[in-house]
Structures are given as structure tokens and as C-alpha cells.
Scaffold this active site. Structure first.
Site, PDB file in Angstrom:
ATOM      1  N   SER A  59      -3.686  -0.975  -0.966  1.00 56.43           N
ATOM      2  CA  SER A  59      -4.432   0.082  -1.673  1.00 56.43           C
ATOM      3  C   SER A  59      -5.399  -0.522  -2.687  1.00 56.43           C
ATOM      4  O   SER A  59      -5.264  -1.684  -3.069  1.00 56.43           O
ATOM      5  CB  SER A  59      -3.463   1.006  -2.400  1.00 56.43           C
ATOM      6  OG  SER A  59      -2.450   1.431  -1.518  1.00 56.43           O
TER       7      SER A  59
HETATM    8  C1  LIG Z   1      -1.574   2.565   1.874  1.00 56.98           C
HETATM    9  S1  LIG Z   1      -0.365   1.734   2.802  1.00 56.98           S
HETATM   10  C2  LIG Z   1       0.727   1.123   1.545  1.00 56.98           C
HETATM   11  C3  LIG Z   1       0.221  -0.021   0.758  1.00 56.98           C
HETATM   12  C4  LIG Z   1       1.315  -0.895   0.215  1.00 56.98           C
HETATM   13  N1  LIG Z   1       2.105  -0.284  -0.816  1.00 56.98           N
HETATM   14  C5  LIG Z   1       0.767  -2.243  -0.210  1.00 56.98           C
HETATM   15  O1  LIG Z   1       0.950  -2.659  -1.346  1.00 56.98           O
HETATM   16  O2  LIG Z   1       0.164  -2.917   0.648  1.00 56.98           O
HETATM   17  C6  LIG Z   1       0.636   3.046   3.453  1.00 56.98           C
HETATM   18  C7  LIG Z   1       1.826   2.534   4.247  1.00 56.98           C
HETATM   19  O3  LIG Z   1       2.709   3.622   4.456  1.00 56.98           O
HETATM   20  C8  LIG Z   1       3.360   3.400   5.684  1.00 56.98           C
HETATM   21  N2  LIG Z   1       3.967   4.663   6.115  1.00 56.98           N
HETATM   22  C9  LIG Z   1       3.369   5.742   6.668  1.00 56.98           C
HETATM   23  N3  LIG Z   1       4.277   6.689   6.912  1.00 56.98           N
HETATM   24  C10 LIG Z   1       5.478   6.213   6.502  1.00 56.98           C
HETATM   25  C11 LIG Z   1       6.797   6.733   6.494  1.00 56.98           C
HETATM   26  N4  LIG Z   1       7.063   7.943   6.963  1.00 56.98           N
HETATM   27  N5  LIG Z   1       7.780   5.960   6.001  1.00 56.98           N
HETATM   28  C12 LIG Z   1       7.532   4.708   5.512  1.00 56.98           C
HETATM   29  N6  LIG Z   1       6.298   4.170   5.521  1.00 56.98           N
HETATM   30  C13 LIG Z   1       5.292   4.912   5.999  1.00 56.98           C
HETATM   31  C14 LIG Z   1       2.257   2.885   6.582  1.00 56.98           C
HETATM   32  O4  LIG Z   1       2.780   2.189   7.700  1.00 56.98           O
HETATM   33  C15 LIG Z   1       1.473   2.000   5.614  1.00 56.98           C
HETATM   34  O5  LIG Z   1       1.870   0.661   5.721  1.00 56.98           O
END
Ligand SMILES: C[S@@+](CC[C@H](N)C(=O)[O-])C[C@H]1O[C@@H](n2cnc3c(N)ncnc32)[C@H](O)[C@@H]1O
Length: 395
Positions: A59
């Protein structure tokens, strides 16, 4: 230095968070980006779906800093992150809670979880528990948590999150209210959660169980064009696609806005006052070639505007002719299709009403979240009921 920039911009307010940004090496978590991009205030995509939609990214550091401030972390706390992605935010969390604290993080994508686990170890944060699974179930193994932070947007709150939050805990979620997103910090308040901090943000949506009923519908022949209307999604896409070819004259509103108007409170105002309001978005190649001249907001690779829809027609927030590159401009509304002019009048009236009400910002919204099934709820100016949660909203 990224930390200095975030301090100067007011995104970081505390010494501990500045130090975490100085100490945790972001380049180890985004090795493909190169050092200059790794320490710029930029979101960095790391995985994409076939249609160009991003699946995961590190992000933008400024929103990460804002969210870390909203979390009110201190050494010794026990934190769950939903959405591991690259693992960078988990490393920042681990740095902030220190050796006496603990961090668990879950990603629905097993491959991403595996890579993040390796990178966290390489960066010296091997104590972080990285799990693969749907974060809608939380992570019961390490519960209860003092803090739960979700790093993808959610339209509803999973019961597991409140269930796994310890006494006096804080839940931080990029909450999508009819498509408009704010990072909301909730504290427990008896039988419900009450917001203590609301900040506009933009996040990719959660997938998995909480994505059920997702209102985003593909629109148009170009991959990447989509229409999302939370209040009613039973329109005929072919009819609306045809309507986009019948563009009306721009209707001036007399209200000055900027391209980031959805985050100023106007987006939320429009969405809450009319269930037919939604978002028309073009991502990937469609953002550059978009057949919709009304599109206002444009960040690299993504263009979008607010629309009001009916079964046959729509109206869209638009720039006035000649203001294609302007950073502030008079908000215009364009109608499309047989009913477009009437919808344009209605959308323009709502824009003027927001201006006349003193341009209320999303950050001043008070949000209470009750379990959806639990009996009577107090009254509120607006109510949004999702499968698990009833949101009561007051400005
Ligand atoms: C914006 S990214 C997160 C960035 C992360 N916190 C970082 O520091 O790189 C959003 C993440 O949420 C995950 N995601 C989406 N739906 C999800 C779910 N239901 N449970 C867990 N993770 C999920 C995606 O695979 C993605 O890697």
C-alpha cells in the site's frame, strides 16, 4: 527519506512510527521495484488478475502511516493483520509492538503468504506468524488480539473480527460504505462498535466470503470498464452500455471541486442520499482509452467518476469542456440515455445540497456498527444493513 517526507506531510505524528519507517527496509519486500520506487510514497502493485485488476500491492506508505497512527500501537500489544500482501506492513507492526508483542498476519493467497514469510524472515521479523486463509475467519489460533487491522476494503465486518478482539481492543478497517472508502478505527462500546477515527482512503477490496454480493459489474467491450452500484445492481448492462453513446450537454452546478472530490465528503454524501449512486471505473488499458469522456478522477492506471443510474440511463460527474487537465474546476453533470437529463438534474441538485450543507467531510461521520440480526437499533440519519452488520451513520 520516506520517513521525513511522511513526517513533513503530517502523515506520521509519532516518533515511534517515524523510527519504524526508518528501520524496516521496504526494498526487501518489493524487490522488483528498485530502491527509488521502494522509498517513494507510492503503492507498488505485486500481483494482478487476468483482466488487469490488482490482486495485491504494497500500500501507499502515507495511508500505511495514517493507519498505524489510528491503531495507537505500543510495545507488548498483540496484533492481527488481515491482508499480508508483501509482508511490509506486518514488519512495521512487529517493529512497533517489539519483542514483548506479537503479530499474526493472514492472506487469502497462499503464494503471497509464502513469499511474505520468507521476506519477513530475511528482514529479521521471523517471529511474525504468517498464515494462508480467508481473513473473514480472522485467525483464531492466536486470539484474542488487542488490535485487528484489515488492509483491503470491506463492505461488512466479519463476526470473527469482533469475536477475536480482546477487551478494550481496536478494529481498523478500510470500510466501503456504498463504495466510498474510509479507514475507520472502531472501539468496543457495549453491544456495538463505535468509530473513533475516520480517514478517507482507497484500497483494493477483500475477496473471499466478505466479497459475496460484490456489486461491481463489467461494462463495455474493453476489459477493465466496470460499473458498481451498491444500492441496486439489477440494471441491464447492455442498455446502460448503449446509453453511454447518447451523451447530453454538461449541466453546471456552480460548485468547485477537485479530481479527488470523492474523498472530500462529496462522494459519501451522494452515495448516502441516493441508493442509485455508484461508480464507473476504467482500469488498466481501459483507463487510457476510455470511451467515457465524463471521467473525472484519474490516478495512473485507474480512472473513475460518480454516476447516478436508472434502468435505462445514467448521469455522471464530469469536468466542464476545456478543463481536462485542471486541478480544480466547476463540477458538471452529464446525462446519458433517454432519462439522462432528468438524472443529471437530480445528481446536480445533490451536489449543490452538499455544498449548501457546508461541504461535510467523511472524517466527521460518526459510525456505529451493530450485529445485523440483533433486535432494535437506535435511530440514525442513515442506515446501511449488510449480511453481518448494521451501520448507523450520523454526520
Ligand atoms: C493492499 S494488499 C495488502 C498490503 C500489505 N498489508 C502489505 O504491507 O504489503 C491487500 C491484500 O489482501 C489480501 N486479501 C484479499 N482478500 C483477503 C481475505 N479475504 N483474507 C485475507 N487476505 C485477503 C490480498 O491477497 C492482498 O495481498
Amino acid at each position: 527519506m520516506l520517513a521525513d517526507q511522511l513526517l513533513n506531510d503530517g502523515r506520521i505524528r509519532s516518533r515511534e512510527i517515524a523510527e519504524a519507517f526508518r528501520e524496516v527496509p521496504r526494498h526487501l519486500f518489493v524487490p522488483g521495484a528498485g530502491p527509488a520506487r521502494a522509498y517513494a510514497d507510492e503503492a507498488i502493485g505485486v500481483k494482478w488478475a487476468a483482466d488487469g485488476r490488482p490482486v495485491s500491492s504494497s500500500s501507499q506508505p502515507s495511508i500505511m502511516a495514517i493507519m498505524l497512527e489510528q491503531l495507537r500501537l505500543r510495545p507488548g500489544l498483540h496484533v492481527l493483520e488481515i491482508g499480508t500482501g508483501t509482508g511490509y506492513n506486518a514488519a512495521l507492526l512487529a517493529h512497533l509492538v517489539g519483542r514483548t508483542g506479537a503479530v499474526a498476519t493472514v492472506d487469502i493467497d497462499e503464494e503471497l503468504a509464502g513469499t511474505a514469510r520468507q521476506r519477513l524472515t530475511a528482514a529479521g521479523y521471523s517471529s511474525v506468524v504468517v498464515a494462508a486463509g480467508d481473513g473473514a475467519a480472522g485467525w483464531p489460533g492466536e486470539a484474542p488480539y488487542d488490535r485487528i487491522v484489515v488492509t483491503a476494503s470491506a463492505r461488512d465486518l466479519a463476526p470473527a473480527w469482533t469475536g477475536q478482539l480482546g477487551d478494550g481492543g481496536r478494529l481498523l478497517v478500510p470500510l466501503s460504505l456504498r463504495g466510498i472508502k474510509h479507514s475507520v478505527a472502531f472501539r468496543q462500546a457495549g453491544d456495538h462498535l463505535a468509530s473513533v477515527s475516520v480517514v478517507p482512503c482507497d484500497f483494493m477490496p477483500l475477496t473471499g466470503e466478505l466479497a459475496a454480493g460484490d456489486p461491481v459489474r463489467p461494462l463495455g467491450r474493453l476489459p477493465g470498464m466496470s460499473l458498481s452500484v451498491e444500492g441496486h445492481s439489477e440494471f441491464d448492462l447492455a442498455t446502460l452500455r448503449a446509453a453511454l453513446k447518447q451523451q447530453g450537454q454538461p449541466l453546471p452546478t456552480g460548485v468547485t471541486i477537485t479530481p479527488s472530490y470523492p474523498y472530500t465528503g462529496l462522494g459519501l454524501w451522494l452515495a448516502l442520499h441516493d441508493p442509485g449512486v455508484g461508480e464507473l471505473t476504467a482500469i488498466g488499458p481501459a483507463a487510457g482509452l476510455s470511451p467515457v469522456p465524463a471521467i473525472v478522477t484519474h490516478i495512473p492506471g485507474r480512472a473513475s467518476t460518480t454516476v447516478l443510474t436508472s434502468e435505462t440511463s445514467l448521469a455522471a460527474i464530469a469536468r466542464p469542456p476545456g478543463a481536462e487537465q485542471a486541478t480544480a474546476f466547476e463540477c458538471c453533470v452529464r446525462g446519458y440515455g433517454p432519462d439522462g437529463d432528468r438524472l443529471a438534474e437530480r445528481l446536480a441538485a445533490a451536489v449543490r445540497a452538499w455544498d449548501s450543507a457546508g461541504r461535510p467531510a467523511g472524517s466527521t461521520l460518526r459510525i456505529r456498527a451493530y450485529p445485523a440480526g440483533a433486535g432494535d437499533h437506535p435511530r440514525a440519519a442513515f442506515t446501511i444493513t449488510m449480511p453481518h452488520t448494521r451501520f448507523l451513520l450520523d454526520w
